[in-house]
Design an enzyme around this catalytic site. Structure first.
Site, PDB file in Angstrom:
ATOM      1  N   THR A 102       0.808  -1.223   0.000  1.00  0.00           N
ATOM      2  CA  THR A 102       0.000   0.000   0.000  1.00  0.00           C
ATOM      3  C   THR A 102       0.836   1.265   0.000  1.00  0.00           C
ATOM      4  O   THR A 102       0.630   2.166  -0.822  1.00  0.00           O
ATOM      5  CB  THR A 102      -0.955   0.007   1.212  1.00  0.00           C
ATOM      6  OG1 THR A 102      -1.841  -1.117   1.123  1.00  0.00           O
ATOM      7  CG2 THR A 102      -1.767   1.283   1.242  1.00  0.00           C
ATOM      8  N   GLN A 142      -6.265  -0.644  -2.792  1.00  0.00           N
ATOM      9  CA  GLN A 142      -5.403   0.421  -2.273  1.00  0.00           C
ATOM     10  C   GLN A 142      -4.520   1.003  -3.379  1.00  0.00           C
ATOM     11  O   GLN A 142      -3.768   0.264  -4.032  1.00  0.00           O
ATOM     12  CB  GLN A 142      -4.511  -0.099  -1.140  1.00  0.00           C
ATOM     13  CG  GLN A 142      -5.281  -0.560   0.090  1.00  0.00           C
ATOM     14  CD  GLN A 142      -5.535  -2.051   0.099  1.00  0.00           C
ATOM     15  OE1 GLN A 142      -5.816  -2.648  -0.949  1.00  0.00           O
ATOM     16  NE2 GLN A 142      -5.446  -2.668   1.272  1.00  0.00           N
ATOM     17  N   GLN A 155      -9.539   4.236  -3.373  1.00  0.00           N
ATOM     18  CA  GLN A 155      -9.249   3.756  -2.021  1.00  0.00           C
ATOM     19  C   GLN A 155      -7.862   4.248  -1.587  1.00  0.00           C
ATOM     20  O   GLN A 155      -6.888   4.122  -2.325  1.00  0.00           O
ATOM     21  CB  GLN A 155      -9.289   2.224  -1.970  1.00  0.00           C
ATOM     22  CG  GLN A 155      -9.081   1.649  -0.581  1.00  0.00           C
ATOM     23  CD  GLN A 155      -9.324   0.155  -0.503  1.00  0.00           C
ATOM     24  OE1 GLN A 155      -9.914  -0.425  -1.412  1.00  0.00           O
ATOM     25  NE2 GLN A 155      -8.901  -0.478   0.574  1.00  0.00           N
ATOM     26  N   ASP A 156      -7.794   4.833  -0.373  1.00  0.00           N
ATOM     27  CA  ASP A 156      -6.517   5.260   0.228  1.00  0.00           C
ATOM     28  C   ASP A 156      -5.844   6.394  -0.556  1.00  0.00           C
ATOM     29  O   ASP A 156      -4.641   6.363  -0.815  1.00  0.00           O
ATOM     30  CB  ASP A 156      -5.552   4.078   0.351  1.00  0.00           C
ATOM     31  CG  ASP A 156      -6.004   3.051   1.375  1.00  0.00           C
ATOM     32  OD1 ASP A 156      -7.055   3.260   2.003  1.00  0.00           O
ATOM     33  OD2 ASP A 156      -5.313   2.034   1.530  1.00  0.00           O
ATOM     34  N   ASP A 189     -11.725   4.756   2.991  1.00  0.00           N
ATOM     35  CA  ASP A 189     -10.605   5.195   3.844  1.00  0.00           C
ATOM     36  C   ASP A 189      -9.707   6.182   3.098  1.00  0.00           C
ATOM     37  O   ASP A 189      -8.483   6.116   3.190  1.00  0.00           O
ATOM     38  CB  ASP A 189      -9.763   3.994   4.288  1.00  0.00           C
ATOM     39  CG  ASP A 189     -10.587   2.907   4.959  1.00  0.00           C
ATOM     40  OD1 ASP A 189     -11.668   3.218   5.480  1.00  0.00           O
ATOM     41  OD2 ASP A 189     -10.142   1.743   4.945  1.00  0.00           O
ATOM     42  N   ARG A 226     -14.008   5.259  10.062  1.00  0.00           N
ATOM     43  CA  ARG A 226     -14.021   4.018  10.834  1.00  0.00           C
ATOM     44  C   ARG A 226     -12.648   3.875  11.500  1.00  0.00           C
ATOM     45  O   ARG A 226     -11.638   4.380  10.990  1.00  0.00           O
ATOM     46  CB  ARG A 226     -14.338   2.815   9.958  1.00  0.00           C
ATOM     47  CG  ARG A 226     -13.387   2.573   8.797  1.00  0.00           C
ATOM     48  CD  ARG A 226     -13.741   1.302   8.058  1.00  0.00           C
ATOM     49  NE  ARG A 226     -12.850   1.029   6.940  1.00  0.00           N
ATOM     50  CZ  ARG A 226     -12.711  -0.160   6.378  1.00  0.00           C
ATOM     51  NH1 ARG A 226     -13.375  -1.201   6.839  1.00  0.00           N
ATOM     52  NH2 ARG A 226     -11.890  -0.328   5.347  1.00  0.00           N
ATOM     53  N   TRP A 261      -9.315   2.491  12.293  1.00  0.00           N
ATOM     54  CA  TRP A 261      -8.301   1.583  11.764  1.00  0.00           C
ATOM     55  C   TRP A 261      -7.532   0.916  12.900  1.00  0.00           C
ATOM     56  O   TRP A 261      -7.172  -0.264  12.822  1.00  0.00           O
ATOM     57  CB  TRP A 261      -7.365   2.374  10.848  1.00  0.00           C
ATOM     58  CG  TRP A 261      -6.330   1.553  10.142  1.00  0.00           C
ATOM     59  CD1 TRP A 261      -6.354   0.223   9.871  1.00  0.00           C
ATOM     60  CD2 TRP A 261      -5.101   2.037   9.581  1.00  0.00           C
ATOM     61  NE1 TRP A 261      -5.222  -0.167   9.194  1.00  0.00           N
ATOM     62  CE2 TRP A 261      -4.436   0.933   8.994  1.00  0.00           C
ATOM     63  CE3 TRP A 261      -4.503   3.299   9.513  1.00  0.00           C
ATOM     64  CZ2 TRP A 261      -3.207   1.063   8.367  1.00  0.00           C
ATOM     65  CZ3 TRP A 261      -3.287   3.430   8.873  1.00  0.00           C
ATOM     66  CH2 TRP A 261      -2.639   2.310   8.309  1.00  0.00           C
TER      67      TRP A 261
END
Length: 556
Positions: free
Chosen positions: A318, A348, A370-371, A392, A460, A462
């Site tokens: 990632t 990711q 994502q990310d 996220d 959320r 992590w």
């Protein structure tokens, strides 16, 4: 030597360490019961009583032969450095055992690199303590907490690189245990230094006060110097004289951003300005640790763009998927775009990763899915930016404030829910967290006609002590009424810290918010703790020097 033998050896060493600590605890208790503690044992007791791993602390500090509190502070940090170096060697020794498993080998390589970053942060912390007088340590606590928190972030990043049920992850978790505990203890000692010194009958001098002033009529904080204002004005009008110009058409000194950075001075204490002319720069950029105090500006976030497409599905870890990584301290970017075009199906895929301390971004854009934005470690500030993504898409474990920015939730895959944030604080004494102030959180316009049906959450958790504050922001009607969602089951609901203050818009209604113990509806006094000057503290008042305007107060 096989991995099994290595792991067994490490286990034996850990058992020996535990045995030694048990003996130390027994001796301590005997002395304590007999009220005959020596001065050094009293000192050890005073320091270790504030830590989460007291046996480890007593083992570390029990060898100190001094009653000088500063010696104990220094020892706690140097012990963490020694332990991190041992874990670095352990990670290195395992690489040859997994040569046919590319993902695990890459994860082990990542651990080595993360531990190298950790050592550098610990060395900086040790020097900071060595240069300070004990009574003036208060001015340095915020810096020390930042750097020690970064070490914990790097340790967690090492473990995050392995698959959850992977045997290697279990072994690495055991192998890193001593390093994690010793680092946590050093952080606890620094965090609780005032009360520890009080037990010695000493008083820590309060840090220099910083007045929280309002923004002036021109949009800049009223304490901005004329030099700061002129710098902003010059950049806005493209009149600043850069040290280097990057242009794809050959009209500058360099055709690539990488070439301009390679020619930049190392460990510079002054600003090195790089102008990136309009163009799409298809290159992967790392501003390395030695390349400090870079100011990079472009012709606009939709005109000067750095783009890439690395992603997890294609076999990249990632943090290595980042199109642009800023590591060197003091990095400032203005009017730049950073994107990762891998798409939602590639999972990711990071556009921008930052571990540069005292970094700032003004009028920049980060686009991915994502990310998108990885706030990896150290103090970061964002103003007038656009950040878009799905799952996220603002994540990491740094002290970060995002102000006056547009945060856009994009369309995820059919079976996915959007989560704007995933903050990764794993130790209660870290000074990390994500603050979103005076921003707009909106869906992706006409491409999002079903926004009422889409499940989109503010965040959320992590990690166990995940910390996120959303205040004075406009929340669109697509935000779920409960606001926040668990990571797995009910994990971390009691230990996290999520808070909202004075938000507006249809998504800001608090009537149906989660009822977690860690969720808070905070008042103005508490919210003031999350304004930039309160939350991004440093011995030096660093944020004004970036030349980026910021809100230093709350609305009336």
């Amino acid at each position: 030597m096989s991995a099994k033998i290595i792991i067994t050896a490490v286990s034996i060493i850990l058992l020996i360490g535990v045995a030694i600590s048990i003996v130390a605890v027994v001796q301590y208790k005997k002395s304590h019961d007999g009220h005959d503690l020596s001065p050094t044992m009293k000192a050890v007791s005073n320091f270790c009583s504030s830590t989460n791993y007291q046996e480890s602390c007593q083992r570390t500090l029990g060898t100190v032969d001094s009653t000088d509190p500063k010696v104990y502070i220094s020892k706690s940090i140097s012990a963490a450095e020694e332990s991190v170096k041992k874990f670095f060697n352990y990670s290195d020794s395992l690489i040859v055992t997994v040569k046919n498993d590319s993902r695990t080998r890459l994860a082990l390589e990542d651990c080595k690199e993360m531990m190298d970053f950790a050592v550098q942060s610990l060395q900086a912390s040790h020097s900071e303590v060595g240069d300070a007088q004990l009574n003036s340590m208060g001015d340095r606590v915020s810096d020390l907490r930042t750097w020690l928190s970064a070490v914990i972030a790097y340790q967690q990043s090492c473990l995050d690189g392995f698959e959850e049920e992977d045997t290697m992850k279990k072994n690495m978790t055991i192998g890193i245990m001593d390093s994690s505990q010793v680092t946590s203890n050093a952080l606890a000692i620094v965090t609780k230094l005032t009360e520890i010194l009080a037990r010695f009958g000493l008083q820590l001098k309060a840090p220099n006060s910083r007045r929280l002033l309002s923004v002036g009529k021109d949009g800049y904080p009223s304490w901005f110097s004329d030099i700061d204002r002129k710098l902003i004005a010059k950049i806005d009008n493209s009149k600043i004289q850069p040290n280097a110009v990057v242009a794809k058409d050959g009209s500058g000194q360099f055709k690539t951003i990488a070439a301009a950075l390679a020619a930049a001075p190392k460990n510079s204490q002054t600003r090195h300005v790089i102008y990136v002319k309009a163009g799409i720069y298809d290159e992967y950029i790392t501003v390395d640790k030695q390349t400090t105090n870079i100011l990079m500006f472009g012709d606009g976030p939709r005109r000067s763009i750095v783009t890439g497409r690395k992603n997890f599905i294609d076999g990249v870890q990632t943090w290595r998927t980042a199109t642009f990584s800023a590591l060197g301290d003091g990095f400032v970017a203005r009017s730049m775009g950073f994107q990762n075009t891998a798409g939602p199906a590639k999972h990711q895929a990071v556009a921008l990763r930052i571990q540069s301390d005292k970094s700032a971004f003004f009028n920049c854009r980060m686009d991915a899915y994502q990310d998108t934005l990885y706030n990896h470690a150290n103090r970061q500030f964002f103003r007038n930016c656009v950040i878009s993504g799905t799952i996220d898409f603002i994540f990491g474990d740094s002290p970060t404030v995002i102000q006056n920015s547009l945060i856009i939730a994009r369309r995820p895959l059919a079976n996915q829910a959007n989560t704007v944030t995933a903050q990764g604080k794993s130790d209660p004494n870290e000074n990390t967290g994500l603050v979103i102030q005076n921003c707009r959180i909106v869906p992706e316009g006409i491409l999002f006609p079903d926004r009422f049906k889409l499940a989109t959450y503010l965040g959320r958790p992590w990690k166990q002590f995940s910390t996120t504050v959303v205040m004075e922001s406009t929340l669109g009607d697509f935000i779920r009424p409960e606001g926040w969602t668990p990571w797995v089951g009910s994990a971390f609901e009691d230990s996290l810290y999520y808070a909202e203050y004075n938000n507006r818009g249809p998504g800001a209604n608090l009537d149906r918010r989660v009822d977690w113990k860690g969720y808070h509806r905070i008042d103005r006094s508490t919210a003031m703790k999350f304004t930039p000057q309160a939350f991004l503290l440093s011995r030096e008042n660093w944020l004004p020097a970036t030349g980026i305007p910021f809100i230093s107060n709350l609305k009336a």
